[in-house]
Design a protein around this motif. Structure first.
Motif, mmCIF file in Angstrom:
data_model
loop_
_atom_site.group_PDB
_atom_site.id
_atom_site.type_symbol
_atom_site.label_atom_id
_atom_site.label_comp_id
_atom_site.label_asym_id
_atom_site.label_seq_id
_atom_site.Cartn_x
_atom_site.Cartn_y
_atom_site.Cartn_z
ATOM 1 N N MET B 32 31.241 66.707 62.371
ATOM 2 C CA MET B 32 32.631 67.114 62.474
ATOM 3 C C MET B 32 33.040 67.805 61.172
ATOM 4 O O MET B 32 32.598 67.429 60.085
ATOM 5 C CB MET B 32 33.529 65.897 62.718
ATOM 6 N N SER B 33 33.922 68.776 61.304
ATOM 7 C CA SER B 33 34.353 69.534 60.135
ATOM 8 C C SER B 33 35.277 68.680 59.258
ATOM 9 O O SER B 33 35.876 67.710 59.739
ATOM 10 C CB SER B 33 35.115 70.768 60.593
ATOM 11 N N LYS B 34 35.393 69.045 57.998
ATOM 12 C CA LYS B 34 36.337 68.342 57.115
ATOM 13 C C LYS B 34 37.738 68.900 57.297
ATOM 14 O O LYS B 34 38.719 68.182 57.208
ATOM 15 C CB LYS B 34 35.892 68.499 55.661
ATOM 16 N N GLU B 35 37.829 70.202 57.575
ATOM 17 C CA GLU B 35 39.142 70.799 57.798
ATOM 18 C C GLU B 35 39.560 70.613 59.258
ATOM 19 O O GLU B 35 38.746 70.215 60.086
ATOM 20 C CB GLU B 35 39.164 72.284 57.395
ATOM 21 N N VAL B 36 40.834 70.870 59.543
ATOM 22 C CA VAL B 36 41.353 70.671 60.899
ATOM 23 C C VAL B 36 41.803 72.008 61.493
ATOM 24 O O VAL B 36 42.063 72.952 60.768
ATOM 25 C CB VAL B 36 42.536 69.670 60.922
ATOM 26 N N ASN B 37 41.877 72.041 62.825
ATOM 27 C CA ASN B 37 42.357 73.260 63.489
ATOM 28 C C ASN B 37 43.875 73.198 63.658
ATOM 29 O O ASN B 37 44.530 72.268 63.164
ATOM 30 C CB ASN B 37 41.613 73.468 64.821
ATOM 31 N N GLY B 38 44.411 74.153 64.384
ATOM 32 C CA GLY B 38 45.864 74.268 64.524
ATOM 33 C C GLY B 38 46.522 73.045 65.134
ATOM 34 O O GLY B 38 47.708 72.798 64.928
ATOM 35 N N LYS B 39 45.750 72.275 65.930
ATOM 36 C CA LYS B 39 46.321 71.081 66.565
ATOM 37 C C LYS B 39 46.081 69.831 65.740
ATOM 38 O O LYS B 39 46.453 68.732 66.153
ATOM 39 C CB LYS B 39 45.692 70.891 67.938
ATOM 40 N N GLY B 40 45.389 69.972 64.623
ATOM 41 C CA GLY B 40 45.142 68.821 63.770
ATOM 42 C C GLY B 40 43.868 68.076 64.072
ATOM 43 O O GLY B 40 43.671 66.960 63.585
ATOM 44 N N TYR B 41 43.009 68.654 64.885
ATOM 45 C CA TYR B 41 41.737 67.993 65.198
ATOM 46 C C TYR B 41 40.639 68.484 64.257
ATOM 47 O O TYR B 41 40.573 69.672 63.930
ATOM 48 C CB TYR B 41 41.294 68.318 66.626
ATOM 49 N N ASN B 42 39.746 67.575 63.863
ATOM 50 C CA ASN B 42 38.514 67.988 63.195
ATOM 51 C C ASN B 42 37.606 68.543 64.283
ATOM 52 O O ASN B 42 37.390 67.883 65.292
ATOM 53 C CB ASN B 42 37.826 66.794 62.541
ATOM 54 N N PHE B 43 37.077 69.739 64.099
ATOM 55 C CA PHE B 43 36.284 70.340 65.169
ATOM 56 C C PHE B 43 34.784 70.209 64.893
ATOM 57 O O PHE B 43 34.376 69.875 63.780
ATOM 58 C CB PHE B 43 36.680 71.810 65.379
ATOM 59 N N ALA B 44 33.991 70.456 65.914
ATOM 60 C CA ALA B 44 32.531 70.337 65.785
ATOM 61 C C ALA B 44 31.983 71.526 64.991
ATOM 62 O O ALA B 44 32.409 72.662 65.185
ATOM 63 C CB ALA B 44 31.896 70.301 67.165
ATOM 64 N N VAL B 45 31.056 71.228 64.095
ATOM 65 C CA VAL B 45 30.382 72.290 63.328
ATOM 66 C C VAL B 45 28.892 71.939 63.230
ATOM 67 O O VAL B 45 28.498 70.797 63.443
ATOM 68 C CB VAL B 45 30.935 72.442 61.888
ATOM 69 N N MET B 46 28.082 72.950 62.877
ATOM 70 C CA MET B 46 26.670 72.681 62.633
ATOM 71 C C MET B 46 26.538 72.242 61.189
ATOM 72 O O MET B 46 26.845 72.991 60.272
ATOM 73 C CB MET B 46 25.842 73.948 62.863
ATOM 74 N N VAL B 47 26.065 71.017 60.992
ATOM 75 C CA VAL B 47 25.906 70.533 59.614
ATOM 76 C C VAL B 47 24.470 70.730 59.129
ATOM 77 O O VAL B 47 24.200 70.720 57.939
ATOM 78 C CB VAL B 47 26.303 69.034 59.479
#
Lengths: 257, 75
Positions: B32-47
């Motif tokens: 999960m990302s450390k930053e959040v999207n416009g709705k405040g959710y942490n989004f999925a990222v490739m780590v």
């Protein structure tokens, strides 16, 4: 490095165009989104977009017609099989399916469900079982497990007072009008593939006029169960699937369980 | 080394951060990302980008259909 392989010829998986771009209102991790997509992928693969008519229920998936890019009709609570019967009889060349939750199909719509199955209407019934009334705030449903805590059973479901969780798929499988009945889940990618196969067979058989095809999908309701989405999927695999055992119940008109 | 090289593209604004893709990824590529999207959710990222083989498990399970998967043969 990774950005240069993101080209159209390397594409292996993309959301189907039969789902609209509208953001689904479902809670994070809800199984409805996965089931919508599995169903629409099968319809897309079979090239049936302009021949498909879906019946949306009342419940969490009441707005399914906003997300599926096909012809859809909304039905009163529990009455989707009755509406589907009329549509299929008036337009027998179409593929007609109902998409219902457990409160819709197994509680208020039990009569419609059983009689539609008994008449053997040539439709596909997709039954999403999440063991709870999701939309209204997590009340006890007919499919709620024994001892499961919900808003209306805070000490757990007491089977002495309210009865046992209803296995409606096993029940309708006994009816002569039902051609196939099976139970699936969507908590792993392999389970989603199996569900897609069952949906495909259900579409083919219902289009061929063999009878009602009934597909139950066990799904998690993490908000109603008060768990994180990942925990809810794990809990479902450990508890729900123990009572609602996945697999075929009736295949090609013959009971297999 | 993996025979196939995969990559995913996540529609960040539509991702609701349920984390189911992270839990089922066979190669632990996702997080999960450390930053959040416009709705405040942490989004999925490739780590761990190099471990992705493009199996598309994440795409098939994602409830919101936000993941697009690409795969290329490695030379």
């Amino acid at each position: 490095m990774s950005s240069n392989i993101c080209t159209p010829e390397n594409l292996v998986y993309k959301k189907t165009s039969l789902l609209t771009d509208k953001v689904m209102h479902y809670c994070p991790g809800c199984g409805h989104g996965t089931i919508h997509r599995a169903l629409m992928e099968v319809v897309d693969e079979m090239g049936l977009q302009d021949k498909t008519i879906g019946i949306a229920p009342v419940g969490c998936s009441v707005l399914a017609y906003d997300y599926m890019n096909i012809d859809m009709q909304e039905a009163a609570h529990g009455r989707a099989p009755a509406v589907a019967t009329a549509i299929k009889r008036l337009m027998p060349e179409k593929f007609v399916f109902t998409y219902q939750g457990d409160g819709d199909l197994a509680a208020i719509g039990t009569a419609e469900t059983i009689h539609c199955c008994n008449r053997g209407e040539n439709i596909l019934m997709v039954f999403v079982n999440n063991a709870i009334y999701g939309m209204t705030g997590g009340q006890m449903a007919p499919t709620t497990l024994e001892g499961m805590k919900t808003a209306t059973s805070p000490y757990g479901r007491d089977v002495e007072k309210v009865g046992w969780p209803l296995r409606i798929t096993e029940m309708v499988a006994q009816l002569n009008g039902v051609w196939s009945a099976s139970r699936h889940t969507v908590h792993t990618p392999a389970a989603v593939m199996k569900l897609k196969k069952a949906l495909k067979k259900g579409i083919e058989d219902s289009m061929a006029g063999k009878g009602t095809c009934f597909v139950e999908v066990c799904s998690s309701c993490n908000s109603g169960w008060k768990m994180s989405p990942v925990e809810a999927n794990k809990w479902m695999a450990e508890h729900v699937l123990e009572y609602f055992v996945p697999g075929d119940i009736k295949v090609d008109g013959k009971m297999v369980r | 080394m993996a025979k196939f090289k995969g990559s995913i593209v996540v529609d960040k604004e539509r991702c609701k951060g349920c984390g189911i893709c992270v839990s089922i990824c066979p190669n632990k590529t996702l997080g999960m990302s450390k930053e959040v999207n416009g709705k405040g959710y942490n989004f999925a990222v490739m780590v761990a980008e190099e471990t992705c083989v493009g199996c598309a498990s994440c795409g098939r399970i994602c409830p919101d259909g936000v993941i697009t998967v690409y795969r290329a043969k490695e030379d």
